[in-house]
Design a protein around this motif. Structure first.
Motif, PDB file in Angstrom:
ATOM      1  N   PRO A 140       1.108  -0.974   0.068  1.00  0.00           N
ATOM      2  CA  PRO A 140       0.080  -0.129  -0.288  1.00  0.00           C
ATOM      3  C   PRO A 140       0.802   1.286  -0.030  1.00  0.00           C
ATOM      4  O   PRO A 140       1.955   0.830   1.027  1.00  0.00           O
ATOM      5  CB  PRO A 140      -1.116   0.237   2.034  1.00  0.00           C
ATOM      6  CG  PRO A 140      -0.685  -1.697   1.314  1.00  0.00           C
ATOM      7  CD  PRO A 140       0.107  -2.145   0.925  1.00  0.00           C
ATOM      8  N   VAL A 141       0.579   2.405  -1.030  1.00  0.00           N
ATOM      9  CA  VAL A 141       1.235   3.762  -0.668  1.00  0.00           C
ATOM     10  C   VAL A 141       1.931   4.161   0.601  1.00  0.00           C
ATOM     11  O   VAL A 141       2.486   4.511   0.618  1.00  0.00           O
ATOM     12  CB  VAL A 141       0.318   4.801  -1.769  1.00  0.00           C
ATOM     13  CG1 VAL A 141       0.877   6.115  -1.984  1.00  0.00           C
ATOM     14  CG2 VAL A 141       0.312   4.004  -3.628  1.00  0.00           C
ATOM     15  N   SER A 142       0.692   3.781   1.949  1.00  0.00           N
ATOM     16  CA  SER A 142       0.860   4.498   3.022  1.00  0.00           C
ATOM     17  C   SER A 142       1.632   4.052   3.613  1.00  0.00           C
ATOM     18  O   SER A 142       2.028   4.578   4.362  1.00  0.00           O
ATOM     19  CB  SER A 142      -0.538   3.828   3.553  1.00  0.00           C
ATOM     20  OG  SER A 142      -0.779   2.785   3.841  1.00  0.00           O
ATOM     21  N   LYS A 143       2.310   3.148   3.250  1.00  0.00           N
ATOM     22  CA  LYS A 143       3.361   2.405   3.496  1.00  0.00           C
ATOM     23  C   LYS A 143       4.884   2.661   3.005  1.00  0.00           C
ATOM     24  O   LYS A 143       6.077   2.547   3.033  1.00  0.00           O
ATOM     25  CB  LYS A 143       3.481   0.759   3.346  1.00  0.00           C
ATOM     26  CG  LYS A 143       2.513   0.216   4.030  1.00  0.00           C
ATOM     27  CD  LYS A 143       2.536   0.000   5.692  1.00  0.00           C
ATOM     28  CE  LYS A 143       1.503  -0.580   5.945  1.00  0.00           C
ATOM     29  NZ  LYS A 143       1.235  -0.024   7.712  1.00  0.00           N
ATOM     30  N   LEU A 144       5.291   3.532   1.719  1.00  0.00           N
ATOM     31  CA  LEU A 144       6.222   4.156   0.762  1.00  0.00           C
ATOM     32  C   LEU A 144       6.076   5.510   1.983  1.00  0.00           C
ATOM     33  O   LEU A 144       6.103   6.209   2.556  1.00  0.00           O
ATOM     34  CB  LEU A 144       6.094   4.391  -0.203  1.00  0.00           C
ATOM     35  CG  LEU A 144       5.361   3.100  -0.901  1.00  0.00           C
ATOM     36  CD1 LEU A 144       4.721   3.978  -2.598  1.00  0.00           C
ATOM     37  CD2 LEU A 144       6.234   1.954  -1.164  1.00  0.00           C
ATOM     38  N   SER A 145       8.163   5.800   1.604  1.00  0.00           N
ATOM     39  CA  SER A 145       9.010   6.721   1.735  1.00  0.00           C
ATOM     40  C   SER A 145       7.906   7.731   0.795  1.00  0.00           C
ATOM     41  O   SER A 145       6.958   7.852  -0.105  1.00  0.00           O
ATOM     42  CB  SER A 145       9.656   6.986   1.501  1.00  0.00           C
ATOM     43  OG  SER A 145      10.508   6.821  -0.252  1.00  0.00           O
ATOM     44  N   GLY A 146       8.243   9.511   1.773  1.00  0.00           N
ATOM     45  CA  GLY A 146       8.146  10.563   0.687  1.00  0.00           C
ATOM     46  C   GLY A 146       8.496  10.786  -0.522  1.00  0.00           C
ATOM     47  O   GLY A 146       7.622  11.216  -1.137  1.00  0.00           O
ATOM     48  N   GLY A 147       9.961  10.063  -0.751  1.00  0.00           N
ATOM     49  CA  GLY A 147      10.524  10.557  -2.204  1.00  0.00           C
ATOM     50  C   GLY A 147       9.586   9.314  -3.151  1.00  0.00           C
ATOM     51  O   GLY A 147       9.422   9.668  -4.037  1.00  0.00           O
ATOM     52  N   GLN A 148       9.625   8.129  -2.749  1.00  0.00           N
ATOM     53  CA  GLN A 148       8.369   6.805  -3.648  1.00  0.00           C
ATOM     54  C   GLN A 148       7.412   6.986  -3.763  1.00  0.00           C
ATOM     55  O   GLN A 148       6.995   6.961  -5.256  1.00  0.00           O
ATOM     56  CB  GLN A 148       8.393   5.705  -2.762  1.00  0.00           C
ATOM     57  CG  GLN A 148       9.496   5.223  -2.168  1.00  0.00           C
ATOM     58  CD  GLN A 148      10.001   4.067  -1.650  1.00  0.00           C
ATOM     59  OE1 GLN A 148       9.389   3.945  -0.555  1.00  0.00           O
ATOM     60  NE2 GLN A 148      10.605   2.286  -1.870  1.00  0.00           N
ATOM     61  N   ARG A 149       6.407   7.477  -2.896  1.00  0.00           N
ATOM     62  CA  ARG A 149       5.109   8.591  -2.913  1.00  0.00           C
ATOM     63  C   ARG A 149       5.486   9.299  -4.663  1.00  0.00           C
ATOM     64  O   ARG A 149       4.606   9.759  -5.279  1.00  0.00           O
ATOM     65  CB  ARG A 149       4.680   9.053  -1.938  1.00  0.00           C
ATOM     66  CG  ARG A 149       4.036   7.748  -1.156  1.00  0.00           C
ATOM     67  CD  ARG A 149       2.727   8.474  -0.073  1.00  0.00           C
ATOM     68  NE  ARG A 149       3.053   9.346   1.058  1.00  0.00           N
ATOM     69  CZ  ARG A 149       4.078   9.249   2.204  1.00  0.00           C
ATOM     70  NH1 ARG A 149       4.733   7.549   2.409  1.00  0.00           N
ATOM     71  NH2 ARG A 149       4.466  10.509   2.898  1.00  0.00           N
ATOM     72  N   GLN A 150       6.017  10.589  -4.158  1.00  0.00           N
ATOM     73  CA  GLN A 150       5.829  11.877  -4.730  1.00  0.00           C
ATOM     74  C   GLN A 150       6.951  10.813  -6.839  1.00  0.00           C
ATOM     75  O   GLN A 150       6.490  11.473  -7.996  1.00  0.00           O
ATOM     76  CB  GLN A 150       7.384  12.497  -4.679  1.00  0.00           C
ATOM     77  CG  GLN A 150       7.985  13.263  -5.696  1.00  0.00           C
ATOM     78  CD  GLN A 150       6.573  14.179  -5.777  1.00  0.00           C
ATOM     79  OE1 GLN A 150       6.142  15.273  -4.946  1.00  0.00           O
ATOM     80  NE2 GLN A 150       6.056  14.759  -6.625  1.00  0.00           N
ATOM     81  N   GLY A 151       8.174   9.774  -6.516  1.00  0.00           N
ATOM     82  CA  GLY A 151       7.980   9.412  -7.459  1.00  0.00           C
ATOM     83  C   GLY A 151       6.535   8.129  -8.425  1.00  0.00           C
ATOM     84  O   GLY A 151       6.691   8.474  -9.607  1.00  0.00           O
ATOM     85  N   LEU A 152       5.701   8.425  -7.733  1.00  0.00           N
ATOM     86  CA  LEU A 152       4.895   7.418  -7.911  1.00  0.00           C
ATOM     87  C   LEU A 152       3.873   8.450  -8.843  1.00  0.00           C
ATOM     88  O   LEU A 152       3.469   8.228  -9.954  1.00  0.00           O
ATOM     89  CB  LEU A 152       3.740   6.517  -7.030  1.00  0.00           C
ATOM     90  CG  LEU A 152       2.832   6.008  -6.698  1.00  0.00           C
ATOM     91  CD1 LEU A 152       3.883   4.497  -7.788  1.00  0.00           C
ATOM     92  CD2 LEU A 152       2.464   5.103  -5.745  1.00  0.00           C
ATOM     93  N   ALA A 153       4.069   9.916  -7.996  1.00  0.00           N
ATOM     94  CA  ALA A 153       2.913  11.070  -8.454  1.00  0.00           C
ATOM     95  C   ALA A 153       3.423  10.588  -9.770  1.00  0.00           C
ATOM     96  O   ALA A 153       2.594  10.863 -10.820  1.00  0.00           O
ATOM     97  CB  ALA A 153       2.710  11.488  -7.151  1.00  0.00           C
TER      98      ALA A 153
END
Length: 256
Positions: A140-153
């Motif tokens: 789940p995206v809630s488990k990712l780091s801020g950088g990983q979430r930004q990369g995903l977006a």
């Protein structure tokens, strides 16, 4: 300055009741460049991004993209014209995993069923091409780091390549290492010819990444320059005081 910029905005205005968010904003964006838009909170930066992405309708002005003029854009129009946006809040679903977020609203199907394997593989290929490292795409995206979430977006925005990428504070929630990884991706995209508009409070990033910069203050453009012709002190002073050594005549574009 190029004879025909990719994007030209003329006298764009937007108010919310008695608050004038944008007042006669004009700017030009050259193809293949990174153009930063900077200014204090409330200067109109995010309003500008929302108008260009179709999320808000301007009260007046004109948007010209690849020679075609529009008084306003809808969200669908913006997508069809190749405008991609990464918002500051990222707009990810924290309960869904990485590949589900990348394909959110654009899911692949096999008959009546979701094609999970195909989406996961396409997501993995896209992330690899962008040098974005997310080891397990089913987490789940809630488990990712801020950088990983930004990369995903960012990957979601580039799932279907466009011609203009709008970035609203892309490294706001990141640490130093994650920020540099994100900026590296943006540099790679510029080398590949993708035009970018960068909204940022981080002037050090602007000075190292952008080709051109516009300064907004109280909804108006108060200066612009090629970054190579500008010092950090001049840019910082103009944002803070409205005074500084930058070109004030915006009719000629950022690099006339």
């Amino acid at each position: 300055m190029s004879s025909s910029p990719l994007l030209k905005i003329s006298a764009l205005s937007k108010s919310f009741g008695s608050v004038q968010a944008l007042s006669g904003v004009s700017l030009e964006i050259d193809k293949g460049s990174i153009t930063a838009v900077v200014g204090d909170n409330g200067s109109g930066k995010s309003t500008l991004v929302k108008i260009l992405s179709g999320g808000l309708q301007p009260d007046a002005g004109n948007i010209e993209l690849t020679g075609h003029s529009y008084q306003k854009l809808t969200y669908r129009q913006a997508l069809d014209l190749g405008i991609r946006t990464v918002y500051q809040d990222l707009s990810l679903d924290p309960c869904k995993n990485s590949y589900e977020n990348i394909f959110l609203g654009k899911e692949l199907k096999r008959g009546p069923f979701l094609a999970h394997r195909a989406m996961r593989q396409k997501a993995a290929d896209l992330l690899e091409g962008l040098n974005i490292h997310i080891p397990d795409l089913t987490v789940p995206v809630s488990k990712l780091s801020g950088g990983q979430r930004q990369g995903l977006a960012l990957a979601r925005a580039l799932l279907h390549p466009g011609q203009l990428l709008l970035l609203d504070e892309p490294t706001a929630a990141m640490g130093v290492r994650e920020s540099e990884a994100c900026l590296s991706i943006l540099r790679q995209l510029r080398q590949e010819g993708l035009t970018q508009v960068l909204i940022s409070h981080n002037l050090h990033q602007v000075m190292t990444l952008a080709d051109y910069v516009y300064v907004l203050r109280s909804g108006q453009v108060i200066g612009h320059s090629q970054v190579a012709d500008l010092s950090f002190a001049d840019l910082d002073q103009l944002i803070k005081t409205g005074e500084g050594h930058m070109c004030q005549d915006i009719e000629g574009g950022p690099h006339a």
